[in-house]
Design an enzyme around this catalytic site. Structure first.
Site, PDB file in Angstrom:
ATOM      1  N   LYS A 136       0.880  -1.170   0.000  1.00  0.00           N
ATOM      2  CA  LYS A 136       0.000   0.000   0.000  1.00  0.00           C
ATOM      3  C   LYS A 136       0.917   1.219   0.000  1.00  0.00           C
ATOM      4  O   LYS A 136       1.462   1.607   1.027  1.00  0.00           O
ATOM      5  CB  LYS A 136      -0.894  -0.016   1.258  1.00  0.00           C
ATOM      6  CG  LYS A 136      -2.217   0.712   1.109  1.00  0.00           C
ATOM      7  CD  LYS A 136      -2.109   2.175   0.740  1.00  0.00           C
ATOM      8  CE  LYS A 136      -1.782   3.039   1.933  1.00  0.00           C
ATOM      9  NZ  LYS A 136      -1.569   4.467   1.529  1.00  0.00           N
ATOM     10  N   GLU A 195       9.330   1.435  11.397  1.00  0.00           N
ATOM     11  CA  GLU A 195      10.417   2.412  11.298  1.00  0.00           C
ATOM     12  C   GLU A 195       9.757   3.775  11.330  1.00  0.00           C
ATOM     13  O   GLU A 195       9.070   4.159  10.386  1.00  0.00           O
ATOM     14  CB  GLU A 195      11.187   2.152   9.998  1.00  0.00           C
ATOM     15  CG  GLU A 195      12.593   2.681  10.057  1.00  0.00           C
ATOM     16  CD  GLU A 195      12.690   4.041   9.448  1.00  0.00           C
ATOM     17  OE1 GLU A 195      12.217   5.005  10.082  1.00  0.00           O
ATOM     18  OE2 GLU A 195      13.226   4.140   8.340  1.00  0.00           O
ATOM     19  N   CYS A 255      13.765  10.026   7.641  1.00  0.00           N
ATOM     20  CA  CYS A 255      13.626   9.525   9.012  1.00  0.00           C
ATOM     21  C   CYS A 255      14.862   9.805   9.847  1.00  0.00           C
ATOM     22  O   CYS A 255      14.763  10.166  11.007  1.00  0.00           O
ATOM     23  CB  CYS A 255      13.304   8.034   8.989  1.00  0.00           C
ATOM     24  SG  CYS A 255      14.448   7.076   7.991  1.00  0.00           S
ATOM     25  N   GLU A 312       9.564  15.482  15.629  1.00  0.00           N
ATOM     26  CA  GLU A 312      10.075  15.373  14.264  1.00  0.00           C
ATOM     27  C   GLU A 312       9.390  16.425  13.389  1.00  0.00           C
ATOM     28  O   GLU A 312       8.182  16.391  13.212  1.00  0.00           O
ATOM     29  CB  GLU A 312       9.781  13.971  13.728  1.00  0.00           C
ATOM     30  CG  GLU A 312      10.412  13.706  12.398  1.00  0.00           C
ATOM     31  CD  GLU A 312      10.211  12.269  11.924  1.00  0.00           C
ATOM     32  OE1 GLU A 312       9.060  11.804  11.879  1.00  0.00           O
ATOM     33  OE2 GLU A 312      11.214  11.614  11.598  1.00  0.00           O
TER      34      GLU A 312
HETATM   35  P1  NAI Z   1       1.741   8.390   7.945  1.00  0.00           P
HETATM   36  O1  NAI Z   1       2.487   7.580   8.928  1.00  0.00           O
HETATM   37  O2  NAI Z   1       0.357   8.773   8.305  1.00  0.00           O
HETATM   38  O3  NAI Z   1       1.731   7.664   6.527  1.00  0.00           O
HETATM   39  C1  NAI Z   1       2.640   6.653   6.144  1.00  0.00           C
HETATM   40  C2  NAI Z   1       1.892   5.548   5.405  1.00  0.00           C
HETATM   41  O4  NAI Z   1       0.891   5.013   6.281  1.00  0.00           O
HETATM   42  C3  NAI Z   1       1.144   6.007   4.155  1.00  0.00           C
HETATM   43  O5  NAI Z   1       1.170   4.980   3.190  1.00  0.00           O
HETATM   44  C4  NAI Z   1      -0.270   6.180   4.663  1.00  0.00           C
HETATM   45  O6  NAI Z   1      -1.251   6.051   3.649  1.00  0.00           O
HETATM   46  C5  NAI Z   1      -0.380   5.042   5.649  1.00  0.00           C
HETATM   47  N1  NAI Z   1      -1.417   5.213   6.676  1.00  0.00           N
HETATM   48  C6  NAI Z   1      -1.939   6.381   7.150  1.00  0.00           C
HETATM   49  N2  NAI Z   1      -2.887   6.127   8.080  1.00  0.00           N
HETATM   50  C7  NAI Z   1      -2.966   4.776   8.202  1.00  0.00           C
HETATM   51  C8  NAI Z   1      -3.737   3.896   9.014  1.00  0.00           C
HETATM   52  N3  NAI Z   1      -4.637   4.361   9.874  1.00  0.00           N
HETATM   53  N4  NAI Z   1      -3.524   2.564   8.907  1.00  0.00           N
HETATM   54  C9  NAI Z   1      -2.592   2.080   8.055  1.00  0.00           C
HETATM   55  N5  NAI Z   1      -1.855   2.862   7.240  1.00  0.00           N
HETATM   56  C10 NAI Z   1      -2.037   4.195   7.315  1.00  0.00           C
HETATM   57  O7  NAI Z   1       2.631   9.703   7.691  1.00  0.00           O
HETATM   58  P2  NAI Z   1       2.203  11.084   6.977  1.00  0.00           P
HETATM   59  O8  NAI Z   1       0.845  11.478   7.448  1.00  0.00           O
HETATM   60  O9  NAI Z   1       2.440  10.959   5.531  1.00  0.00           O
HETATM   61  O10 NAI Z   1       3.292  12.082   7.574  1.00  0.00           O
HETATM   62  C11 NAI Z   1       3.167  12.588   8.911  1.00  0.00           C
HETATM   63  C12 NAI Z   1       4.505  12.585   9.597  1.00  0.00           C
HETATM   64  O11 NAI Z   1       4.995  11.264   9.722  1.00  0.00           O
HETATM   65  C13 NAI Z   1       5.623  13.300   8.867  1.00  0.00           C
HETATM   66  O12 NAI Z   1       5.589  14.681   9.066  1.00  0.00           O
HETATM   67  C14 NAI Z   1       6.837  12.665   9.480  1.00  0.00           C
HETATM   68  O13 NAI Z   1       7.122  13.248  10.721  1.00  0.00           O
HETATM   69  C15 NAI Z   1       6.398  11.236   9.705  1.00  0.00           C
HETATM   70  N6  NAI Z   1       6.871  10.376   8.595  1.00  0.00           N
HETATM   71  C16 NAI Z   1       8.002   9.637   8.797  1.00  0.00           C
HETATM   72  C17 NAI Z   1       8.531   8.878   7.759  1.00  0.00           C
HETATM   73  C18 NAI Z   1       9.764   8.081   7.949  1.00  0.00           C
HETATM   74  O14 NAI Z   1      10.523   7.890   7.012  1.00  0.00           O
HETATM   75  N7  NAI Z   1      10.000   7.535   9.123  1.00  0.00           N
HETATM   76  C19 NAI Z   1       7.910   8.857   6.436  1.00  0.00           C
HETATM   77  C20 NAI Z   1       6.684   9.614   6.344  1.00  0.00           C
HETATM   78  C21 NAI Z   1       6.223  10.350   7.406  1.00  0.00           C
END
Ligand code: NAI
Ligand code: MG
Length: 492
Positions: A173, A248, A282, A383
């Protein structure tokens, strides 16, 4: 030029059951790039079923043959490198030079994991003279992969390649911000002819498609990269069916500068650590902890250099930094800089959007340094996920180790120190899954990657990832012709 794409399930190209679609946009220009199906729980169920159906034959495919399939995928990726790099540049805001490097890095990452297929092995156990005991690593079955948008190609392969190499099938996904990249990878895999159902992509939103994937009882392991909050939701969903889990979840990487460090090297690496990918990484080196002796010199250099960074067209070779991925991320970064100022931090450079009207259409934000920061401030603890560096002073080794560890996160840390005894002593005391000494490496897929504390659980990459994609079976075999002991004398 807008393209409309389909999802890849069971070797076929499908619309969503919902009949709905959504747009992917270019974050540097706001231009619409194309649409993909808005997948939901029904589509996830179809994809998981396809992956489950493909599993027995894939599990029984000889390991070296599974590895060779992945090598073909890597070769096909290289053959399409220009096209894929262009999509990375337009959909996710990696400027073209960086995007080209990332496609090659992804191909190498697939090749590394392909090699695990016939190298992951169990053990023999010293069980005594009368018994042969051994462990066997077996694939878990259907694996789920919930992927973010910051490295939309590399991060799919980082978990899917080992999963597939080790005999599992996969349902991906991708993030809603970068679905076209996942579809492009599916096109490459389809062209290679990987057996149907081994690799599946369901495009859609987090709550609508990600949540049902995490909750699906037939998904035996889940790999998630993203925010802490969403990671916790995924972990709760996985608990119901006891799926294996690798999370992660980002960090607040301390970059510790000792008084004997080379200032020019530190400045260059600090820029890479926080400005690469516009800070949406990250492990971004977002907390700079400089010894009092060097603080003014380092900060002066950084402020000057941050002010010269070239933002611009993703296809222009002169561009050094791209935009944030979305309006949401832009607002988040702007919000944090405001919070920092309310907390008493001072903007030393940047702190807003660029003036250039060309850049107003995209989600650009200036390279920013916040000074006068304390470790208790939200900008030092949370973050930000943008090109915003917070800088702090320290005087004493114990003090700086305390500052570095006083964080809810523990993904990575960097140490700049020529006194190697000191550097290694500090490295052993830091609460972080990865420590870089006198270099900024980003990520090396040959080494384990993962975090302490809120940065997650489990390790990706290296040999360490094998645990996540296999079950360990212990097989005990008697070497005795007949049993001599009374049943009731056995201890268990
Ligand atoms: P997110 O964690 O909400 O999204 C990441 C993935 O999870 C996407 O594919 C999203 O569609 C999916 N997702 C969202 N809600 C979900 C749920 N309830 N159940 C299962 N999957 C779900 O991150 P988002 O909203 O894009 O970014 C928010 C913050 O997260 C960023 O500002 C950053 O701080 C952090 N982040 C960290 C990353 C890393 O590399 N560790 C990558 C992206 C975001
Ligand atoms: Mg989210």
């Amino acid at each position: 030029m807008s393209t409309d794409k389909l999802m890849y399930i069971g070797g076929e190209w499908l619309e969503s059951n919902s009949g709905q679609r959504f747009e992917s946009e270019n974050p540097a220009t706001g231009e619409q790039l194309g649409t993909v199906p808005r997948g939901n729980g029904d589509d996830i169920a179809v994809a998981v079923a396809a992956a489950a159906e493909a599993f027995p034959a894939w599990r029984d495919t000889p390991p070296d043959a599974r590895g060779r399939w992945l090598l073909r995928v890597a070769a096909a990726l290289r053959a399409r490198a220009d096209e894929l790099a262009l999509l990375l540049a337009t959909e996710s805001g990696h400027y073209l030079g960086k995007a080209q490097g990332l496609v090659e890095f992804t191909a190498q990452n697939i090749e590394f994991h392909a090699g695990l297929a016939d190298k992951a092995r169990g053990a023999t156990i010293p069980a005594g003279p009368g018994r042969l005991a051994l462990t066997r690593l077996e694939p878990v079955g259907v694996t789920g992969h919930i992927v973010p948008w910051n490295y939309p190609l590399f991060l799919i392969t980082r978990s899917v390649a080992p999963a597939i190499a080790l005999g599992n099938t996969a349902v991906v996904k991708p993030a809603e911000q970068t679905p076209l990249m996942a579809v492009a990878l599916a096109e490459v895999i389809d062209e290679v002819g990987l057996p149907a159902g081994v690799f599946n992509v369901v495009t859609g939103f987090g709550e609508e498609a990600g949540a049902p994937l995490a909750a699906h009882p037939d998904v035996r392991s889940i790999t998630f990269t993203g925010s802490v909050e969403t990671g916790q939701l995924v972990m709760r969903a996985a608990a119901d069916h006891m799926a294996k889990l690798t999370l992660e979840l980002g960090g607040k990487t301390p970059v510790i500068v000792f008084p004997d460090a080379d200032v020019e090297t530190v400045i260059e690496a600090t820029m890479q650590g926080i400005l690469s990918r516009c800070g949406q990484v990250c492990i971004a080196g977002s907390r700079l902890l400089v010894h009092d002796d060097l603080y003014d010199e380092v900060l002066e250099g950084l402020v000057e250099r941050f002010g010269q960074v070239k933002l611009g067209d993703m296809l222009d070779p002169a561009t050094q930094m791209g935009p944030l991925v979305s309006q949401e991320q832009l607002q988040r970064v702007e919000g944090y800089v405001e919070i920092g100022q309310q907390e008493g931090a001072e903007v030393l450079v940047g702190g807003g959007r660029p003036d250039d009207p060309q850049l107003q259409k995209g989600y650009f934000y200036l390279p920013t340094v916040l000074g006068n920061v304390t470790n208790e401030m939200r900008v030092a603890r949370e973050e930000i996920f943008g090109p915003v560096l917070v800088a702090m002073r320290w005087r004493d080794e114990d003090e700086v180790i305390g500052m570095a560890n006083d964080s809810p996160y523990g993904l990575a840390a960097a140490i700049w120190c020529k006194d190697i005894t000191r550097a290694l002593r500090v490295a052993t005391r830091l609460e972080a899954g990865g420590v870089f000494v006198n270099e900024w490496i980003g990520e090396d897929f040959k080494a384990p990657h993962g975090g302490y504390k809120l940065s997650g659980i489990g390790r990706e990459n290296g040999f360490e990832c094998i645990e996540h994609y296999t079950e360990t079976k212990h097989i005990a075999i008697s070497l005795e012709d007949e049993k001599t002991e009374n049943w009731c004398d056995a201890p268990l």
